[in-house]
Design a protein around this motif. Structure first.
Motif, PDB file in Angstrom:
ATOM      1  N   GLY A  72       0.825  -1.205   0.000  1.00  0.00           N
ATOM      2  CA  GLY A  72       0.000   0.000   0.000  1.00  0.00           C
ATOM      3  C   GLY A  72       0.852   1.246   0.000  1.00  0.00           C
ATOM      4  N   TYR A  73       0.213   2.376   0.279  1.00  0.00           N
ATOM      5  CA  TYR A  73       0.895   3.670   0.320  1.00  0.00           C
ATOM      6  C   TYR A  73       0.637   4.304   1.674  1.00  0.00           C
ATOM      7  N   GLN A  74       1.703   4.729   2.326  1.00  0.00           N
ATOM      8  CA  GLN A  74       1.546   5.363   3.626  1.00  0.00           C
ATOM      9  C   GLN A  74       1.989   6.813   3.568  1.00  0.00           C
ATOM     10  N   VAL A  75       1.411   7.603   4.476  1.00  0.00           N
ATOM     11  CA  VAL A  75       1.687   9.027   4.536  1.00  0.00           C
ATOM     12  C   VAL A  75       2.251   9.328   5.917  1.00  0.00           C
ATOM     13  N   GLU A  76       3.483   9.827   5.944  1.00  0.00           N
ATOM     14  CA  GLU A  76       4.117  10.199   7.203  1.00  0.00           C
ATOM     15  C   GLU A  76       4.086  11.714   7.328  1.00  0.00           C
ATOM     16  N   VAL A  77       3.554  12.178   8.453  1.00  0.00           N
ATOM     17  CA  VAL A  77       3.329  13.602   8.684  1.00  0.00           C
ATOM     18  C   VAL A  77       4.263  14.101   9.772  1.00  0.00           C
ATOM     19  N   SER A  78       4.959  15.209   9.495  1.00  0.00           N
ATOM     20  CA  SER A  78       5.747  15.890  10.526  1.00  0.00           C
ATOM     21  C   SER A  78       5.150  17.289  10.708  1.00  0.00           C
ATOM     22  N   THR A  79       5.764  18.097  11.534  1.00  0.00           N
ATOM     23  CA  THR A  79       5.200  19.403  11.870  1.00  0.00           C
ATOM     24  C   THR A  79       5.053  20.320  10.658  1.00  0.00           C
ATOM     25  N   ASN A  80       6.028  20.312   9.762  1.00  0.00           N
ATOM     26  CA  ASN A  80       5.965  21.241   8.638  1.00  0.00           C
ATOM     27  C   ASN A  80       6.029  20.571   7.268  1.00  0.00           C
ATOM     28  N   SER A  81       5.854  19.244   7.217  1.00  0.00           N
ATOM     29  CA  SER A  81       5.883  18.556   5.929  1.00  0.00           C
ATOM     30  C   SER A  81       5.195  17.196   6.049  1.00  0.00           C
ATOM     31  N   TYR A  82       5.012  16.566   4.905  1.00  0.00           N
ATOM     32  CA  TYR A  82       4.512  15.198   4.869  1.00  0.00           C
ATOM     33  C   TYR A  82       5.117  14.498   3.659  1.00  0.00           C
ATOM     34  N   GLU A  83       5.151  13.161   3.735  1.00  0.00           N
ATOM     35  CA  GLU A  83       5.789  12.381   2.687  1.00  0.00           C
ATOM     36  C   GLU A  83       4.955  11.138   2.409  1.00  0.00           C
ATOM     37  N   ILE A  84       4.821  10.809   1.122  1.00  0.00           N
ATOM     38  CA  ILE A  84       4.092   9.619   0.695  1.00  0.00           C
ATOM     39  C   ILE A  84       5.103   8.554   0.296  1.00  0.00           C
ATOM     40  N   PHE A  85       4.907   7.342   0.825  1.00  0.00           N
ATOM     41  CA  PHE A  85       5.785   6.215   0.542  1.00  0.00           C
ATOM     42  C   PHE A  85       4.987   5.074  -0.061  1.00  0.00           C
ATOM     43  N   ALA A  86       5.600   4.371  -1.027  1.00  0.00           N
ATOM     44  CA  ALA A  86       5.086   3.077  -1.471  1.00  0.00           C
ATOM     45  C   ALA A  86       5.687   2.045  -0.531  1.00  0.00           C
ATOM     46  N   VAL A  87       4.847   1.166   0.024  1.00  0.00           N
ATOM     47  CA  VAL A  87       5.314   0.137   0.959  1.00  0.00           C
ATOM     48  C   VAL A  87       5.235  -1.198   0.238  1.00  0.00           C
ATOM     49  N   CYS A  88       6.383  -1.855   0.114  1.00  0.00           N
ATOM     50  CA  CYS A  88       6.472  -3.113  -0.616  1.00  0.00           C
ATOM     51  C   CYS A  88       7.012  -4.211   0.290  1.00  0.00           C
ATOM     52  N   ASP A  89       6.533  -5.412   0.024  1.00  0.00           N
ATOM     53  CA  ASP A  89       6.983  -6.585   0.758  1.00  0.00           C
ATOM     54  C   ASP A  89       8.072  -7.241  -0.070  1.00  0.00           C
ATOM     55  N   LEU A  90       9.248  -7.346   0.513  1.00  0.00           N
ATOM     56  CA  LEU A  90      10.361  -7.960  -0.206  1.00  0.00           C
ATOM     57  C   LEU A  90      10.231  -9.468  -0.170  1.00  0.00           C
ATOM     58  N   PRO A  91      10.726 -10.151  -1.193  1.00  0.00           N
ATOM     59  CA  PRO A  91      10.662 -11.606  -1.172  1.00  0.00           C
ATOM     60  C   PRO A  91      11.498 -12.163  -0.021  1.00  0.00           C
ATOM     61  N   GLY A  92      11.053 -13.253   0.546  1.00  0.00           N
ATOM     62  CA  GLY A  92      11.794 -13.870   1.637  1.00  0.00           C
ATOM     63  C   GLY A  92      11.374 -13.363   2.997  1.00  0.00           C
ATOM     64  N   GLY A  93      10.372 -12.500   3.071  1.00  0.00           N
ATOM     65  CA  GLY A  93       9.858 -12.048   4.360  1.00  0.00           C
ATOM     66  C   GLY A  93      10.745 -11.083   5.109  1.00  0.00           C
TER      67      GLY A  93
END
Length: 166
Positions: A72-93
């Protein structure tokens, strides 16, 4: 018969104009402050919906490894900015791979905060809702609060566990 205006008449007109200007300027400043918080809130909502859209469409922005699976995609929020990340599951756990997609800095005079504090929303693929972690006991939703530090005005963006952004 005399021509012109007396000093008192001119003074009354000038004071009336100054009062009208003062009231109009104060109203304009209030309007400008309201528009600022509306614009910042709108921008954050648009980017939250972008992350949601990427997750729903399974837009894979993981590494070049074709065996990675998008979580999925997660959004990390700080006091003066935010960032969108793609979250991927790597093979092998192994640990999850986070790839930065977009970083935004909000304008000076505004701050962002998360309620509950330190929560991070992740829009899951295939319409599986939102995972808000760490989960708060008795509170399935999270709020991103936009605050105008000059006027103290606030605007809340609510992310529900079903994926609604309002």
């Amino acid at each position: 018969m005399r021509n012109g205006f007396t000093f008192i008449e001119l003074l009354v007109v000038m004071v009336t104009m100054a009062l009208l200007f003062g009231v109009g300027y104060a109203g304009y400043r209030d309007f400008q402050a309201r528009q600022g918080i509306i614009n910042v809130t709108r921008k954050v909502k648009i980017d939250l919906r972008l992350a949601q859209e990427y997750a729903l469409s399974q837009r894979k922005l993981c590494s070049d490894n074709s065996t990675d699976s998008l979580i999925g995609y997660q959004v990390e929020v700080s006091t003066n900015s935010y960032e969108i990340f793609a979250v991927c599951d790597l093979p092998g756990g192994g640990p999850l791979d986070e790839i930065s997609i977009k970083t935004e800095t909000i304008p000076t005079g505004f701050t962002l905060s998360r309620i509950p504090v330190d929560t991070i929303p992740r829009f899951n693929v295939l319409g599986r809702g939102v995972y808000i972690f760490p989960p708060a006991i008795g509170r399935p939703d999270m709020t991103i609060r936009v605050t105008d530090t000059n006027s103290g005005a606030i605007s809340d963006i609510i992310i529900t566990s079903t994926g609604e952004v309002r």
